[in-house]
Design a protein around this motif. Structure first.
Motif, PDB file in Angstrom:
ATOM      1  N   LYS A 158      20.819  19.707 -68.464  1.00 27.40           N
ATOM      2  CA  LYS A 158      21.816  19.384 -67.445  1.00 27.40           C
ATOM      3  C   LYS A 158      22.398  20.646 -66.817  1.00 27.40           C
ATOM      4  O   LYS A 158      23.176  20.568 -65.870  1.00 27.40           O
ATOM      5  N   ASP A 159      22.017  21.794 -67.360  1.00 28.97           N
ATOM      6  CA  ASP A 159      22.514  23.088 -66.882  1.00 28.97           C
ATOM      7  C   ASP A 159      21.571  23.632 -65.810  1.00 28.97           C
ATOM      8  O   ASP A 159      20.453  24.053 -66.108  1.00 28.97           O
ATOM      9  N   GLY A 160      22.024  23.610 -64.559  1.00 28.33           N
ATOM     10  CA  GLY A 160      21.195  24.062 -63.447  1.00 28.33           C
ATOM     11  C   GLY A 160      20.763  25.506 -63.581  1.00 28.33           C
ATOM     12  O   GLY A 160      19.643  25.858 -63.198  1.00 28.33           O
ATOM     13  N   ASN A 161      21.624  26.358 -64.127  1.00 28.91           N
ATOM     14  CA  ASN A 161      21.263  27.772 -64.277  1.00 28.91           C
ATOM     15  C   ASN A 161      20.115  27.954 -65.273  1.00 28.91           C
ATOM     16  O   ASN A 161      19.247  28.818 -65.089  1.00 28.91           O
ATOM     17  N   LYS A 162      20.080  27.123 -66.329  1.00 33.79           N
ATOM     18  CA  LYS A 162      18.989  27.206 -67.296  1.00 33.79           C
ATOM     19  C   LYS A 162      17.678  26.739 -66.682  1.00 33.79           C
ATOM     20  O   LYS A 162      16.623  27.341 -66.906  1.00 33.79           O
ATOM     21  N   VAL A 163      17.746  25.657 -65.903  1.00 26.66           N
ATOM     22  CA  VAL A 163      16.537  25.163 -65.229  1.00 26.66           C
ATOM     23  C   VAL A 163      16.048  26.198 -64.216  1.00 26.66           C
ATOM     24  O   VAL A 163      14.850  26.482 -64.121  1.00 26.66           O
ATOM     25  N   GLU A 164      16.999  26.790 -63.468  1.00 27.53           N
ATOM     26  CA  GLU A 164      16.622  27.822 -62.495  1.00 27.53           C
ATOM     27  C   GLU A 164      15.911  28.987 -63.186  1.00 27.53           C
ATOM     28  O   GLU A 164      14.879  29.483 -62.691  1.00 27.53           O
ATOM     29  N   LYS A 165      16.438  29.421 -64.311  1.00 24.37           N
ATOM     30  CA  LYS A 165      15.842  30.553 -65.033  1.00 24.37           C
ATOM     31  C   LYS A 165      14.408  30.239 -65.433  1.00 24.37           C
ATOM     32  O   LYS A 165      13.505  31.087 -65.305  1.00 24.37           O
ATOM     33  N   GLN A 166      14.165  29.016 -65.908  1.00 24.69           N
ATOM     34  CA  GLN A 166      12.804  28.624 -66.277  1.00 24.69           C
ATOM     35  C   GLN A 166      11.878  28.640 -65.065  1.00 24.69           C
ATOM     36  O   GLN A 166      10.742  29.118 -65.149  1.00 24.69           O
ATOM     37  N   LEU A 167      12.356  28.130 -63.945  1.00 22.45           N
ATOM     38  CA  LEU A 167      11.539  28.108 -62.731  1.00 22.45           C
ATOM     39  C   LEU A 167      11.207  29.527 -62.281  1.00 22.45           C
ATOM     40  O   LEU A 167      10.073  29.817 -61.870  1.00 22.45           O
ATOM     41  N   MET A 168      12.195  30.406 -62.361  1.00 24.86           N
ATOM     42  CA  MET A 168      11.978  31.799 -61.951  1.00 24.86           C
ATOM     43  C   MET A 168      10.963  32.498 -62.850  1.00 24.86           C
ATOM     44  O   MET A 168      10.261  33.416 -62.423  1.00 24.86           O
ATOM     45  N   GLU A 169      10.891  32.068 -64.112  1.00 21.33           N
ATOM     46  CA  GLU A 169       9.959  32.691 -65.052  1.00 21.33           C
ATOM     47  C   GLU A 169       8.511  32.279 -64.805  1.00 21.33           C
ATOM     48  O   GLU A 169       7.589  33.043 -65.095  1.00 21.33           O
ATOM     49  N   VAL A 170       8.300  31.074 -64.289  1.00 25.35           N
ATOM     50  CA  VAL A 170       6.918  30.580 -64.150  1.00 25.35           C
ATOM     51  C   VAL A 170       6.407  30.582 -62.713  1.00 25.35           C
ATOM     52  O   VAL A 170       5.219  30.376 -62.487  1.00 25.35           O
ATOM     53  N   LEU A 171       7.295  30.829 -61.742  1.00 20.08           N
ATOM     54  CA  LEU A 171       6.871  30.815 -60.338  1.00 20.08           C
ATOM     55  C   LEU A 171       6.958  32.218 -59.738  1.00 20.08           C
ATOM     56  O   LEU A 171       7.923  32.944 -59.991  1.00 20.08           O
ATOM     57  N   PRO A 172       5.983  32.622 -58.931  1.00 20.17           N
ATOM     58  CA  PRO A 172       6.036  33.939 -58.290  1.00 20.17           C
ATOM     59  C   PRO A 172       7.192  34.030 -57.307  1.00 20.17           C
ATOM     60  O   PRO A 172       7.580  33.027 -56.683  1.00 20.17           O
ATOM     61  N   LYS A 173       7.736  35.216 -57.162  1.00 17.32           N
ATOM     62  CA  LYS A 173       8.930  35.403 -56.336  1.00 17.32           C
ATOM     63  C   LYS A 173       8.710  34.984 -54.887  1.00 17.32           C
ATOM     64  O   LYS A 173       9.647  34.558 -54.210  1.00 17.32           O
ATOM     65  N   LYS A 174       7.486  35.083 -54.404  1.00 16.11           N
ATOM     66  CA  LYS A 174       7.213  34.715 -53.012  1.00 16.11           C
ATOM     67  C   LYS A 174       7.463  33.225 -52.751  1.00 16.11           C
ATOM     68  O   LYS A 174       7.593  32.815 -51.599  1.00 16.11           O
ATOM     69  N   MET A 175       7.541  32.418 -53.824  1.00 14.11           N
ATOM     70  CA  MET A 175       7.802  30.985 -53.675  1.00 14.11           C
ATOM     71  C   MET A 175       9.277  30.632 -53.768  1.00 14.11           C
ATOM     72  O   MET A 175       9.678  29.527 -53.424  1.00 14.11           O
ATOM     73  N   TRP A 176      10.091  31.550 -54.285  1.00 15.13           N
ATOM     74  CA  TRP A 176      11.457  31.211 -54.641  1.00 15.13           C
ATOM     75  C   TRP A 176      12.278  30.643 -53.483  1.00 15.13           C
ATOM     76  O   TRP A 176      13.051  29.698 -53.651  1.00 15.13           O
ATOM     77  N   SER A 177      12.127  31.224 -52.312  1.00 16.36           N
ATOM     78  CA  SER A 177      12.971  30.838 -51.184  1.00 16.36           C
ATOM     79  C   SER A 177      12.809  29.366 -50.816  1.00 16.36           C
ATOM     80  O   SER A 177      13.778  28.696 -50.463  1.00 16.36           O
ATOM     81  N   GLU A 178      11.574  28.854 -50.900  1.00 16.89           N
ATOM     82  CA  GLU A 178      11.298  27.508 -50.401  1.00 16.89           C
ATOM     83  C   GLU A 178      11.096  26.443 -51.476  1.00 16.89           C
ATOM     84  O   GLU A 178      11.338  25.263 -51.228  1.00 16.89           O
ATOM     85  N   ILE A 179      10.672  26.834 -52.670  1.00 14.83           N
ATOM     86  CA  ILE A 179      10.252  25.820 -53.632  1.00 14.83           C
ATOM     87  C   ILE A 179      11.411  24.957 -54.122  1.00 14.83           C
ATOM     88  O   ILE A 179      11.246  23.743 -54.353  1.00 14.83           O
TER      89      ILE A 179
END
Length: 216
Positions: A158-179
Motif C-alpha cells: 500500500k506504500d507508493g514509495n515502495k512500489v515506485e522503488k521496485q519499478l525503478m529497480e527493474v525498469l530502465p531510466k528511459k522508461m521512467w517518465s512515461e511508464i
C-alpha cells in the motif's frame, strides 16, 4: 500471494501500453504549471474529476501564485470547500504561494518540489512528467499500486514509495517518465478493481491473468 517476477524483460513486455498511452495528458485539466501544482496538491485522496470541476472558479479568482500569496484561508477556503481535507490543503497551498511567490519560480526538480508542503514523490513525478522535465522517478498513484503487482512487476504494497522503488529497480531510466502514467491509464480503463482481462493488451504476459484466471 507474491506475484513479483524479477527476471523478465519488462521493457519489452510493457511496450503495448507505452504505445497506447505515451504522451497522453494527465486527466487533471490544467492550463499552466501554476494550475498543475495547485491541482496536484488538491487531488491527493480526491478524484481528478472533482478537482477539474472546482478549478475554473478557483483560477478565475486566483490566476497566479502571486494572487494566491496575498489571500488568506478565510477567502480561499470557499473555493475548495468540496475538496477532501480542504482545510489542510488550504494551509499547504497558501504556504507554498508565500514561499515561491512567482509562477516562473516553481521548482521543477524532485528535491525542489518535495520540499514544498503537501507534495510527495508521486505528486512531484506528475509535475515533472507534465512539464517535460527529466524523470527522477516513476509516477505511482493508486492505480499503479493496484496494477503493478497484478502484472507481476512489483510486490503488493500500500506504500507508493515502495512500489515506485521496485519499478525503478527493474525498469530502465528511459522508461521512467512515461511508464507510470501508462500503467495508471491502463488501470483507469482496463485493469480496474474488477479487471477487463479479455480486453487487456498485456494478458499474454500478466501474472494475474496467466496464473490466477487460468488456475495454474
Amino acid at each position: 500471494m507474491n506475484l513479483f517476477e524479477e527476471n523478465k524483460n519488462w521493457e519489452n513486455d510493457l511496450k503495448p501500453i507505452l504505445k497506447e498511452y505515451k504522451g497522453k495528458k494527465h486527466p487533471l485539466d490544467y492550463e499552466n504549471t501554476y494550475q498543475l501544482l495547485v491541482m496536484v496538491v488538491l487531488s491527493a485522496q480526491d478524484s481528478d474529476a472533482n478537482i477539474n470541476n472546482i478549478a475554473p472558479a478557483l483560477f478565475a479568482k486566483f490566476p497566479t501564485l502571486k494572487s494566491l500569496s496575498k489571500t488568506d484561508s478565510e477567502t480561499f477556503m470557499p473555493y475548495v470547500s468540496k475538496v477532501r481535507n480542504h482545510a489542510t490543503k488550504t494551509s499547504w497551498l497558501l504556504e507554498i504561494a508565500k514561499t515561491i511567490q512567482n509562477d516562473n519560480e516553481i521548482p521543477l526538480t524532485m528535491n525542489g518540489l518535495t520540499a514544498l508542503k503537501g507534495l510527495g514523490r508521486k505528486s512531484a513525478n506528475v509535475i515533472l512528467r507534465e512539464t517535460h522535465q527529466p524523470a527522477e522517478g516513476i509516477i505511482t498513484d493508486l492505480h499503479v499500486i493496484r496494477v503493478a503487482p497484478r502484472i507481476g512487476i512489483a510486490k503488493e504494497s500500500k506504500d507508493g514509495n515502495k512500489v515506485e522503488k521496485q519499478l525503478m529497480e527493474v525498469l530502465p531510466k528511459k522508461m521512467w517518465s512515461e511508464i507510470g502514467m501508462a500503467i495508471s491509464f491502463h488501470g483507469r480503463e482496463i485493469c480496474r478493481p474488477k479487471p477487463k482481462c479479455e480486453e487487456c493488451v498485456l494478458n499474454d504476459i500478466c501474472y494475474y491473468y496467466l496464473h490466477l484466471k487460468k488456475g495454474l
